[in-house]
Design a protein around this motif. Structure first.
Motif: not given
Length: 283
Positions: A174-180, A197-204
């Protein structure tokens, strides 16, 4: 947009498709719900009635949808709690056929296993099946921090260790991960976070912690995130919209004093999110 959602259903309350379908419809998504169980209520009550739907019957429903010519129009396949190994195989078969009909379609999997407080609450074979077969076939996954740990054989707690675990699971497919439900020791007291997180970066993104257990909130989160991300391809935007909607849903539920999600009462939170929480780039 059309989403094929293969999940459980309950008559009383809101979990599985009974949580995911209405918020998706409220943001303009056409949903094709396929049920894996048809229960009176979720199993957290300790008593429920109604049937598990056999994998063969689930397959028959999906075949009927395919025969109507719908698969080329499907933008995403969504799955959540998987009660048995047979249903997982049906979902994987369906994902393959949908992608053959529409190569732009994605598979979004919420790998439901348990949480840090209660541990695993699924049959012992399910976490292994999710890790080894289902998650590698997914494009998007939405685990909580506990589930991410199982999928990667790690114990993520800090932001750094959680990001490392995300990269480990992304390497499996999986290229896109949402961690809850991200809970790191150095966060502000009384808060909780989500990490995307995806191929372009990570956001919190960080919100106040609402002290309640809300069955079905993860199903709403996975559904809305999948739709927003599939629609725009903008990870930060999808995270902001999802966070706003789910926070207001949980706030309304907590204020109501009811055990079940106030899903219908909170419909404006999906259609017109306040966007009160701004994600920040962390990678």
């Amino acid at each position: 947009m059309k989403i094929l959602s293969i999940q459980s259903a309950v008559a009383y309350g809101h979990v599985g498709n009974s949580a995911a379908v209405f918020p998706l419809q409220r943001i303009g998504v056409e949903v094709l719900p396929v049920y894996t169980v048809n229960f009176s209520n979720h199993t957290g009550y300790g008593a429920w009635r109604g049937p598990l739907i056999s994998p063969d019957d689930v397959r028959e429903v999906l075949l009927g949808i395919e025969e109507r010519g719908a698969f080329p129009q499907i933008d995403a396949v969504l799955s959540g709690y998987q009660g048995g190994e047979g249903v997982a195989e049906v979902i994987l078969e369906t994902v393959e056929r949908v992608k053959a009909a529409n190569p732009e379609a994605v598979y979004s999997c919420d790998p439901v296993m348990g949480n840090a407080k209660s541990g695993c609450f699924v049959a012992p074979a399910i976490p292994v099946l999710l890790r080894d077969r289902v998650v590698p076939a997914a494009d998007i996954i939405t685990p909580n921090q506990f589930e991410l740990g199982f999928l990667t054989g790690t114990e993520p707690d800090t932001l750094e260790s959680t990001l490392k675990a995300v990269e480990l699971v992304r390497a499996t497919g999986p290229r896109t991960v949402l961690v809850t439900s991200v809970e790191r020791p150095d966060r502000e007291e009384g808060t909780i976070e989500m990490l995307a997180v995806d191929d372009n970066g990570a956001w919190l993104v960080q919100t106040p912690y609402i002290p309640m257990k809300a069955n079905g909130s993860g199903d709403v989160t996975a559904a809305l995130f999948t739709a927003h991300y599939r629609r725009t391809g903008d990870l930060a935007d999808a995270l902001a919209h999802t966070t706003s909607s789910v926070f207001d849903l949980l706030t309304n539920t907590h204020k109501s004093g009811e055990r079940e999600l106030q899903l219908v009462e909170s419909q404006d939170a999906y259609a017109n999110p306040q966007l009160q929480f701004k994600p920040r780039s962390v990678a």
